[in-house]
Design an enzyme around this catalytic site. Structure first.
Site, PDB file in Angstrom:
ATOM      1  N   LYS A 197       0.791  -1.226   0.000  1.00 35.53           N
ATOM      2  CA  LYS A 197       0.000   0.000   0.000  1.00 35.53           C
ATOM      3  C   LYS A 197       0.825   1.278   0.000  1.00 35.53           C
ATOM      4  O   LYS A 197       1.810   1.398   0.722  1.00 35.53           O
ATOM      5  CB  LYS A 197      -0.933   0.008   1.224  1.00 35.53           C
ATOM      6  CG  LYS A 197      -1.981  -1.100   1.196  1.00 35.53           C
ATOM      7  CD  LYS A 197      -2.916  -0.981   2.393  1.00 35.53           C
ATOM      8  CE  LYS A 197      -4.027  -2.025   2.326  1.00 35.53           C
ATOM      9  NZ  LYS A 197      -4.967  -1.897   3.458  1.00 35.53           N
ATOM     10  N   GLY A 354      10.952  -5.777   7.217  1.00 38.35           N
ATOM     11  CA  GLY A 354      10.623  -7.190   7.366  1.00 38.35           C
ATOM     12  C   GLY A 354      10.426  -7.950   6.071  1.00 38.35           C
ATOM     13  O   GLY A 354      11.073  -8.968   5.812  1.00 38.35           O
ATOM     14  N   GLY A 377      10.626  -0.728  11.839  1.00 36.37           N
ATOM     15  CA  GLY A 377      10.135   0.640  11.982  1.00 36.37           C
ATOM     16  C   GLY A 377      11.235   1.678  11.975  1.00 36.37           C
ATOM     17  O   GLY A 377      11.100   2.742  11.366  1.00 36.37           O
TER      18      GLY A 377
END
Length: 397
Positions: A197, A354, A377
């Protein structure tokens, strides 16, 4: 940026509070993937060999300030000891009497793992009193957990304000690799950004178009850009409501002189399943009832050519649905090509995230990349151009 490393630290006889990432996957009380442990071994070994007392601080899971037995670090200590090749003691708390007693019992070179820092709410709240209690058991602080550096926590940012602070070897390697990839890179710089996305990577894309020379967009997010350009993407994963965002990013890239590379063809299928019926079609021939799950040979050749033109490559996210065959072809081909160029000394490659690590491992390309970050992150926020509190705290005054 300028930061202190272990080269600047006097370690002998010192109690060295060492923040590491031991948030490893477990099953039936056993570590199933020791990658994160392996990454911090050089720092542990160096401090120990120099006569420092290595006191490991780490979190495990999300206990949210409660002492959750299933999130104890106790089972991790034997795994660290096995890979380290020497005993690792364990204390059932990270502050208080039991932690102090365990630290007081240490000899030079010993290694001790303290219990989960997130058992205390003060850790994630970066409470000053909690940080002081952690600091009471140390003389110096070494941060080797880049993956936790995007959070201002007691054991990352708080401790750095209370004790002389240094970057461990993994943190140092990460910062040097990332700096050479975007802060002071050899140009041209190519970024490959994929994933499902656009909505999860708006900040990333907006930062990259001002930093890199070429931006390859792949995965499901490419469909949103194609749709914004008027391509009918059928039933493909697509955020049609972000068409204006995609157009804004393309306009910003154009203004900054950054070339955006989108798919030149599509591998489509009628169901999301391994080895299902599929075909490669032109972009203007995507069937209305099919979905794009990978890119075809024409797109792969374009991406390879861009890799050949680049001196530095930053990679985050796959180019297709690499988890299921045969929709892994583009990701594997591009990754292997980048790895080969790196091995030849013609390209510097830095990757992270990841899905990215999994995709590069799947392509058997990981070992030949210049650097692969295990941080999720933190790596993404760094690519987005955000300041990471745990890193800023290590900067030299």
């Amino acid at each position: 940026m300028s930061f202190k490393t272990l080269n600047d630290a006097d370690l002998k006889g010192k109690r060295v509070l060492t923040r590491v990432d031991l948030n490893v996957p477990m099953k039936d009380g056993k570590v199933t993937d020791a990658t994160r442990i392996e990454r911090v071994l050089p720092t542990i070994k160096e401090i120990s060999a120099a006569g420092g007392k290595v006191i490991l601080l780490a979190h495990f899971g999300r206990p949210k300030g409660a002492k959750v037995p299933e999130m104890s670090l106790a089972p991790v200590a034997p795994a660290v000891a096995e890979l380290l090749g020497k005993p690792v003691a364990f204390a059932d708390d990270c502050i208080g009497e039991s932690a102090k007693a365990a630290v007081d019992a240490m000899a030079e070179g010993d290694v001790l793992l303290l219990e989960n820092t997130r058992y205390y709410a003060g850790e994630e709240k970066n409470n000053a009193e909690f940080a002081k209690e952690l600091a009471a058991n140390g003389d110096i602080f070494v941060n080797d957990a880049f993956s936790a550096a995007h959070r201002a926590h007691g054991s990352t940012e708080g401790l750095a304000k209370l004790l002389p602070a240094f970057a461990g070897r993994t943190m140092q390697a990460e910062l040097e690799a990332l700096g050479s990839a975007l802060s002071t890179p050899e140009r041209p710089v190519l970024a490959v950004v994929g994933g499902a996305k656009v909505s999860s990577k708006i900040d990333l894309l907006e930062n990259l178009v001002s930093k890199v020379d070429i931006l390859v967009i792949g995965g499901g997010m490419a469909n949103t850009f194609l749709a914004a350009k008027g391509v009918n993407v059928g039933k493909s994963l697509c955020e049609h409501d972000l068409a204006d965002t995609a157009k804004r990013i393309m306009a910003a890239a154009d203004k900054a002189g950054c070339e955006i590379v989108l798919p030149a063809d599509a591998v489509v299928a009628w169901e999301f399943a391994a080895n299902t019926k599929n075909e490669t079609v032109a972009l203007d021939a995507i069937p209305a009832d099919a979905m794009m799950l990978d890119v075809g040979a024409a797109s792969i050749e374009v991406v390879k050519a861009k890799i050949d033109a680049a001196k530095t490559l930053v990679w985050n996210g796959p180019l297709g649905a690499f988890e299921i065959a045969p929709f892994d072809k583009a990701t594997v081909a591009a990754a292997q090509h980048a790895a080969a160029r790196t091995k030849e000394g013609k390209l510097k490659t830095v990757a992270g995230g990841g899905d990215t690590v999994a995709a590069l491992n799947h392509a058997k390309a990981s070992e030949d990349f210049s650097y692969i970050s295990t941080a999720g992150g933190a790596f993404l926020e760094w690519l987005e151009g955000k300041e990471l509190p745990g890193v800023v705290a290590l900067e030299k005054a």
